[in-house]
Design a protein around this motif. Structure first.
Motif, PDB file in Angstrom:
ATOM      1  N   LEU A   8       0.800  -1.216   0.000  1.00 13.92           N
ATOM      2  CA  LEU A   8       0.000   0.000   0.000  1.00 13.92           C
ATOM      3  C   LEU A   8       0.838   1.275   0.000  1.00 13.92           C
ATOM      4  O   LEU A   8       0.326   2.357  -0.283  1.00 13.92           O
ATOM      5  N   GLY A   9       2.123   1.153   0.307  1.00 21.13           N
ATOM      6  CA  GLY A   9       2.954   2.327   0.540  1.00 21.13           C
ATOM      7  C   GLY A   9       3.067   3.286  -0.626  1.00 21.13           C
ATOM      8  O   GLY A   9       3.208   4.485  -0.426  1.00 21.13           O
ATOM      9  N   GLY A  10       3.032   2.800  -1.862  1.00 24.40           N
ATOM     10  CA  GLY A  10       3.206   3.686  -3.006  1.00 24.40           C
ATOM     11  C   GLY A  10       1.921   4.233  -3.579  1.00 24.40           C
ATOM     12  O   GLY A  10       1.953   4.935  -4.601  1.00 24.40           O
ATOM     13  N   LEU A  11       0.788   3.945  -2.962  1.00 23.44           N
ATOM     14  CA  LEU A  11      -0.507   4.348  -3.501  1.00 23.44           C
ATOM     15  C   LEU A  11      -0.947   5.685  -2.885  1.00 23.44           C
ATOM     16  O   LEU A  11      -0.573   6.013  -1.766  1.00 23.44           O
ATOM     17  N   LYS A  12      -1.748   6.420  -3.616  1.00 25.10           N
ATOM     18  CA  LYS A  12      -2.073   7.785  -3.230  1.00 25.10           C
ATOM     19  C   LYS A  12      -3.541   7.938  -2.851  1.00 25.10           C
ATOM     20  O   LYS A  12      -4.428   7.447  -3.545  1.00 25.10           O
ATOM     21  N   ALA A  13      -3.781   8.663  -1.764  1.00 26.01           N
ATOM     22  CA  ALA A  13      -5.131   9.044  -1.371  1.00 26.01           C
ATOM     23  C   ALA A  13      -5.496  10.361  -2.040  1.00 26.01           C
ATOM     24  O   ALA A  13      -4.655  11.031  -2.654  1.00 26.01           O
ATOM     25  N   HIS A  14      -6.745  10.758  -1.915  1.00 27.15           N
ATOM     26  CA  HIS A  14      -7.205  12.022  -2.494  1.00 27.15           C
ATOM     27  C   HIS A  14      -6.510  13.190  -1.793  1.00 27.15           C
ATOM     28  O   HIS A  14      -6.251  13.143  -0.586  1.00 27.15           O
ATOM     29  N   PRO A  15      -6.209  14.274  -2.520  1.00 30.43           N
ATOM     30  CA  PRO A  15      -5.515  15.415  -1.908  1.00 30.43           C
ATOM     31  C   PRO A  15      -6.245  16.043  -0.723  1.00 30.43           C
ATOM     32  O   PRO A  15      -5.610  16.681   0.122  1.00 30.43           O
ATOM     33  N   ALA A  16      -7.569  15.879  -0.640  1.00 32.39           N
ATOM     34  CA  ALA A  16      -8.321  16.478   0.459  1.00 32.39           C
ATOM     35  C   ALA A  16      -8.168  15.723   1.765  1.00 32.39           C
ATOM     36  O   ALA A  16      -8.590  16.213   2.817  1.00 32.39           O
ATOM     37  N   VAL A  17      -7.554  14.536   1.725  1.00 29.56           N
ATOM     38  CA  VAL A  17      -7.435  13.692   2.914  1.00 29.56           C
ATOM     39  C   VAL A  17      -6.124  13.992   3.632  1.00 29.56           C
ATOM     40  O   VAL A  17      -5.060  14.016   3.016  1.00 29.56           O
ATOM     41  N   ASN A  18      -6.194  14.200   4.944  1.00 27.99           N
ATOM     42  CA  ASN A  18      -5.015  14.574   5.719  1.00 27.99           C
ATOM     43  C   ASN A  18      -4.659  13.581   6.821  1.00 27.99           C
ATOM     44  O   ASN A  18      -3.579  13.679   7.402  1.00 27.99           O
ATOM     45  N   GLY A  19      -5.531  12.647   7.142  1.00 29.49           N
ATOM     46  CA  GLY A  19      -5.260  11.706   8.215  1.00 29.49           C
ATOM     47  C   GLY A  19      -4.413  10.535   7.762  1.00 29.49           C
ATOM     48  O   GLY A  19      -4.582  10.043   6.641  1.00 29.49           O
ATOM     49  N   PHE A  20      -3.483  10.104   8.604  1.00 30.07           N
ATOM     50  CA  PHE A  20      -2.681   8.893   8.374  1.00 30.07           C
ATOM     51  C   PHE A  20      -1.833   8.993   7.100  1.00 30.07           C
ATOM     52  O   PHE A  20      -1.632   8.016   6.406  1.00 30.07           O
ATOM     53  N   ARG A  21      -1.354  10.198   6.808  1.00 28.89           N
ATOM     54  CA  ARG A  21      -0.530  10.393   5.616  1.00 28.89           C
ATOM     55  C   ARG A  21       0.754  11.118   5.999  1.00 28.89           C
ATOM     56  O   ARG A  21       0.727  12.074   6.776  1.00 28.89           O
ATOM     57  N   ARG A  22       1.849  10.670   5.429  1.00 27.31           N
ATOM     58  CA  ARG A  22       3.135  11.317   5.699  1.00 27.31           C
ATOM     59  C   ARG A  22       3.108  12.761   5.198  1.00 27.31           C
ATOM     60  O   ARG A  22       2.678  13.040   4.073  1.00 27.31           O
ATOM     61  N   GLY A  23       3.547  13.671   6.035  1.00 28.43           N
ATOM     62  CA  GLY A  23       3.560  15.082   5.673  1.00 28.43           C
ATOM     63  C   GLY A  23       2.240  15.787   5.891  1.00 28.43           C
ATOM     64  O   GLY A  23       2.145  16.998   5.643  1.00 28.43           O
TER      65      GLY A  23
END
Length: 331
Positions: free
Chosen positions: A108-123
């Protein structure tokens, strides 16, 4: 524009690459993602799988047979919620937890969430989740009810198929990453998966917000919408109703009015615990309490926080200050 016109406009338009996962082709979003929504877009034909059980085992550094026979065992307990009530935690046993961490990192590490999502994401953080709403006229907060338990194993399996795994590998990954038919709160993979497979949900809520002149962000089950310009009650209610309809198409419900918040400029506006009226900051009552604690600790009086706990709050204040500064533009 009426509510149904907005919803039809949203659901009648297809988003390219709805999950926008690194290396993932366009494809179906799955039966569970929009079955209850009106006028869903037609699904694309499924592409042949790119990854099989041997590929998955190689990626995880495990023997295929051992991987297939992993014991899926959890310890279940409950903890108190800050808002009241109890939260059920399903903690995976050590061997399963180690495998889930490998899946989180290597699958899962290389997959991207939507830009509006801020939880559980690096940075990303509660601060980056709050910043888009700073200085806005109206803030609307909604909370998804039973977020992880409502994210079904069927949707998880369809997501693994979507990113290229064959049926047996997708079924195995789902067996490892779900419990009692849903994402377990306590598994290392659950937060990341909840972001990834909800890409289309976040895309639709972002589109809804944009159509109504608002901004949208999400941190786990906490959604925030804000209007930069004044919005009357009818417009706010239309946004809430439309958002709830979109959520219902993905199997989610919002909490009742107890956790629904509409705050205007003359009120304290908070997003994930950060005040956003004029700038990102901790609430005034919290800042006052921390000043009192600091004074008590310096003068040897009894304080409600330890020095280590105060240092944690100081680190949060520093993070707010640092992340609130826009990145410098190269000259």
């Amino acid at each position: 524009m009426g509510l149904w016109q907005i919803i039809r406009g949203l659901l009648g338009s297809s988003e390219a690459n709805p999950y926008r996962a690194a290396g993932a082709p366009d494809g179906p979003v799955g039966r569970g993602s929009a079955a209850a929504a009106p006028s869903p877009p037609k699904r694309s034909r499924r592409r042949p799988p790119k990854f099989f059980l041997a590929d998955l085992a190689l990626r995880l550094g495990r023997d295929s047979n051992a991987l297939s026979q992993i014991a899926v065992e959890y310890e279940t307990f409950s903890i108190a919620k800050r808002s009241g009530g109890r939260r059920t935690i399903h903690a995976p046993q050590p061997g399963l937890k180690a495998l889930q961490r490998d899946i989180l990192r290597k699958v899962l590490g290389g997959l991207k969430a939507h830009p509006a999502v801020n939880g559980f994401r690096r940075g990303r953080s509660i601060v980056t989740n709050a910043l888009p709403h700073v200085g806005h006229s109206v803030l609307v907060r909604l909370d998804i009810r039973d977020f992880f338990p409502s994210t079904t194993a069927r949707r998880v399996e369809e997501y693994f198929r979507f990113i290229g795994y064959d049926d047996s590998s997708a079924a195995l990954l789902t067996r490892i990453c779900t419990h009692q038919g849903a994402l377990p709160q306590g598994a290392p993979t659950s937060p990341c998966l909840s972001n990834l497979l909800n890409y289309r949900l976040d895309a639709r809520l972002s589109a809804l917000a944009a159509k109504m002149g608002a901004t949208y962000t999400r941190y786990a089950d906490d959604m925030a919408f804000s209007f930069s310009e004044p919005a009357d009650a009818a417009r706010v209610n239309m946004l809430v109703s439309a958002a709830q309809l979109v959520l219902s198409g993905f199997g989610y419900r919002t909490h009742h009015r107890r956790k629904r918040s509409v705050r205007r400029r003359h009120m304290a506006q908070c997003v994930t615990g950060i005040v956003v009226n004029d700038k990102a900051n901790l609430p005034r009552a919290t800042r006052r309490r921390l000043r009192a604690v600091r004074h008590h600790l310096m003068t040897g009086k009894e304080a409600s926080l330890t020095a280590a706990q105060l240092a944690g709050w100081d680190a949060l204040q520093h993070m707010i200050k640092v992340q609130s500064v826009p990145p410098s533009v190269p000259q």
